[in-house]
Scaffold this motif. Structure first.
Motif, PDB file in Angstrom:
ATOM      1  N   HIS A 168       0.884  -1.068  -0.171  1.00  0.00           N
ATOM      2  CA  HIS A 168      -0.146  -0.087   0.079  1.00  0.00           C
ATOM      3  C   HIS A 168       0.785   1.208  -0.050  1.00  0.00           C
ATOM      4  O   HIS A 168       2.081   1.204   0.355  1.00  0.00           O
ATOM      5  CB  HIS A 168      -0.849   0.037   1.095  1.00  0.00           C
ATOM      6  CG  HIS A 168      -2.049  -0.877   1.034  1.00  0.00           C
ATOM      7  ND1 HIS A 168      -3.324  -0.578   1.666  1.00  0.00           N
ATOM      8  CD2 HIS A 168      -2.233  -2.248   0.742  1.00  0.00           C
ATOM      9  CE1 HIS A 168      -4.084  -1.654   1.278  1.00  0.00           C
ATOM     10  NE2 HIS A 168      -3.492  -2.454   0.797  1.00  0.00           N
ATOM     11  N   GLN A 169       0.207   2.339  -0.257  1.00  0.00           N
ATOM     12  CA  GLN A 169       0.785   3.638  -0.267  1.00  0.00           C
ATOM     13  C   GLN A 169      -0.228   4.550   0.463  1.00  0.00           C
ATOM     14  O   GLN A 169      -1.383   4.258   0.255  1.00  0.00           O
ATOM     15  CB  GLN A 169       1.556   4.187  -1.666  1.00  0.00           C
ATOM     16  CG  GLN A 169       2.493   3.414  -2.139  1.00  0.00           C
ATOM     17  CD  GLN A 169       3.481   4.088  -3.276  1.00  0.00           C
ATOM     18  OE1 GLN A 169       3.459   5.387  -3.178  1.00  0.00           O
ATOM     19  NE2 GLN A 169       3.561   3.272  -4.553  1.00  0.00           N
ATOM     20  N   GLU A 199      -1.294  -0.263  -4.025  1.00  0.00           N
ATOM     21  CA  GLU A 199      -0.625   0.082  -5.037  1.00  0.00           C
ATOM     22  C   GLU A 199      -1.277  -0.552  -6.202  1.00  0.00           C
ATOM     23  O   GLU A 199      -1.848  -1.799  -6.551  1.00  0.00           O
ATOM     24  CB  GLU A 199       0.913  -0.570  -5.082  1.00  0.00           C
ATOM     25  CG  GLU A 199       1.671  -0.044  -3.868  1.00  0.00           C
ATOM     26  CD  GLU A 199       3.024  -0.320  -3.704  1.00  0.00           C
ATOM     27  OE1 GLU A 199       3.203  -1.443  -4.769  1.00  0.00           O
ATOM     28  OE2 GLU A 199       3.928  -0.066  -3.125  1.00  0.00           O
ATOM     29  N   VAL A 205      -2.161   4.647  -8.138  1.00  0.00           N
ATOM     30  CA  VAL A 205      -1.126   4.466  -7.384  1.00  0.00           C
ATOM     31  C   VAL A 205      -0.120   3.419  -8.088  1.00  0.00           C
ATOM     32  O   VAL A 205      -0.379   2.427  -8.424  1.00  0.00           O
ATOM     33  CB  VAL A 205      -1.440   3.837  -5.875  1.00  0.00           C
ATOM     34  CG1 VAL A 205      -0.510   3.867  -5.078  1.00  0.00           C
ATOM     35  CG2 VAL A 205      -2.454   4.826  -5.197  1.00  0.00           C
ATOM     36  N   VAL A 239       2.970   0.873  -8.677  1.00  0.00           N
ATOM     37  CA  VAL A 239       3.332  -0.336  -7.862  1.00  0.00           C
ATOM     38  C   VAL A 239       4.787  -0.086  -8.064  1.00  0.00           C
ATOM     39  O   VAL A 239       5.807   0.070  -8.990  1.00  0.00           O
ATOM     40  CB  VAL A 239       3.084  -1.551  -8.678  1.00  0.00           C
ATOM     41  CG1 VAL A 239       3.691  -2.922  -8.355  1.00  0.00           C
ATOM     42  CG2 VAL A 239       1.567  -1.599  -9.108  1.00  0.00           C
ATOM     43  N   THR A 240       5.643  -0.106  -6.536  1.00  0.00           N
ATOM     44  CA  THR A 240       6.762   0.159  -6.290  1.00  0.00           C
ATOM     45  C   THR A 240       7.804  -0.953  -7.116  1.00  0.00           C
ATOM     46  O   THR A 240       7.307  -2.115  -7.023  1.00  0.00           O
ATOM     47  CB  THR A 240       6.982   0.145  -4.827  1.00  0.00           C
ATOM     48  OG1 THR A 240       6.638  -0.798  -4.274  1.00  0.00           O
ATOM     49  CG2 THR A 240       6.362   1.556  -4.436  1.00  0.00           C
ATOM     50  N   THR A 290      11.145   6.403  -4.993  1.00  0.00           N
ATOM     51  CA  THR A 290      10.189   6.246  -3.781  1.00  0.00           C
ATOM     52  C   THR A 290      10.747   5.991  -2.477  1.00  0.00           C
ATOM     53  O   THR A 290      11.872   6.139  -2.221  1.00  0.00           O
ATOM     54  CB  THR A 290       9.383   4.709  -4.063  1.00  0.00           C
ATOM     55  OG1 THR A 290      10.295   3.580  -4.210  1.00  0.00           O
ATOM     56  CG2 THR A 290       8.771   4.741  -5.330  1.00  0.00           C
TER      57      THR A 290
END
Length: 235
Positions: A42-43, A81, A102, A104-105, A114
């Motif tokens: 999540h962010q 994300e 959002v 995705v890292t 990030t």
């Protein structure tokens, strides 16, 4: 408050016809930042709006935020994300809506750095240069900053100062970089400085701020009005 102003010229003598109405509409501006979340995958989405008293609602399930949205909280929106958040802001007769997907890292399409992946249980350190963003040059600002720190947070190498602008008088207390003080200890130091120089503004600098856990600094950052560079957080 109506966000709309209409001007019209009229001749009080009645010799000339009224002019055409001239309409000026203010606008609602929305901006956003993405912060690390305590939930894996999540962010935290932080939303800023001008004017500040506009109503903000949001959805993350694809529905219309104007009718189905949840009220936005200052701590932000914790979202998975890859999800798309629809944001609706309204004041008076005007409104503005945006959508934020959002990222995705760790993906190949990441254009911006990030926030670092933090261990939620281990202590995390915020570099002292980050304090400049908080404007810690007033009694109100310093007191609010110290009072808002999570329990267990300590400040390393603090420099507490009281300054009287009109006379340029100042007194200060400095500690070396090995000493760590709590918010309560620093507030007592400022009380001592007030005895030496009453009715002065407070200033605060430090080498670093050590939070008890990664989770604590993530949750604290989500409450702040300023985004902190990921490069200033280490663990």
């Amino acid at each position: 408050d109506a966000m709309v102003v209409v001007f019209q010229a009229e001749d009080s003598t009645g010799k000339n016809k009224p002019g055409k109405p001239y309409r000026i509409e203010n606008r609602i501006d929305l901006k956003h930042d993405l912060l690390t979340s305590v939930t894996a995958g999540h962010q935290t989405l932080k939303i800023g709006v001008v004017p500040a008293d506009a109503t903000i609602k949001w959805t993350a399930d694809g529905t219309d935020p104007a009718n189905n949205g949840k009220a936005y909280a200052s701590s932000g929106v914790d979202v998975a994300e890859g999800a798309t958040v629809k944001i609706f802001a309204e004041k008076g007769a005007l409104h503005h809506e945006i959508s934020v997907t959002v990222p995705v890292t760790g993906g190949d399409d990441d254009d911006e750095p990030t926030s670092p992946t933090l261990d939620l249980e281990k202590p995390a350190t915020l570099a002292g240069k980050a304090l400049k963003e908080f404007g810690l040059v007033s009694r109100k600002g310093v007191h609010a900053f110290l009072s808002d720190l999570p329990a267990g947070t300590v400040i390393t190498g603090p420099r507490a100062k009281a300054v009287k602008a009109e006379s340029d008088n100042r007194v200060a207390i400095s500690w070396d970089n090995k000493l760590k003080l709590t918010d309560e200890q620093l507030l007592r130091a400022y009380e001592f400085l007030d005895v030496e120089l009453d009715d002065a503004q407070w200033e605060l600098e430090a080498s670093s701020v050590v939070f008890p856990t990664g989770k604590a600094i993530i949750e604290w950052q989500a409450k702040q009005s300023k985004k902190i560079s990921p490069n200033l957080i280490t663990q």
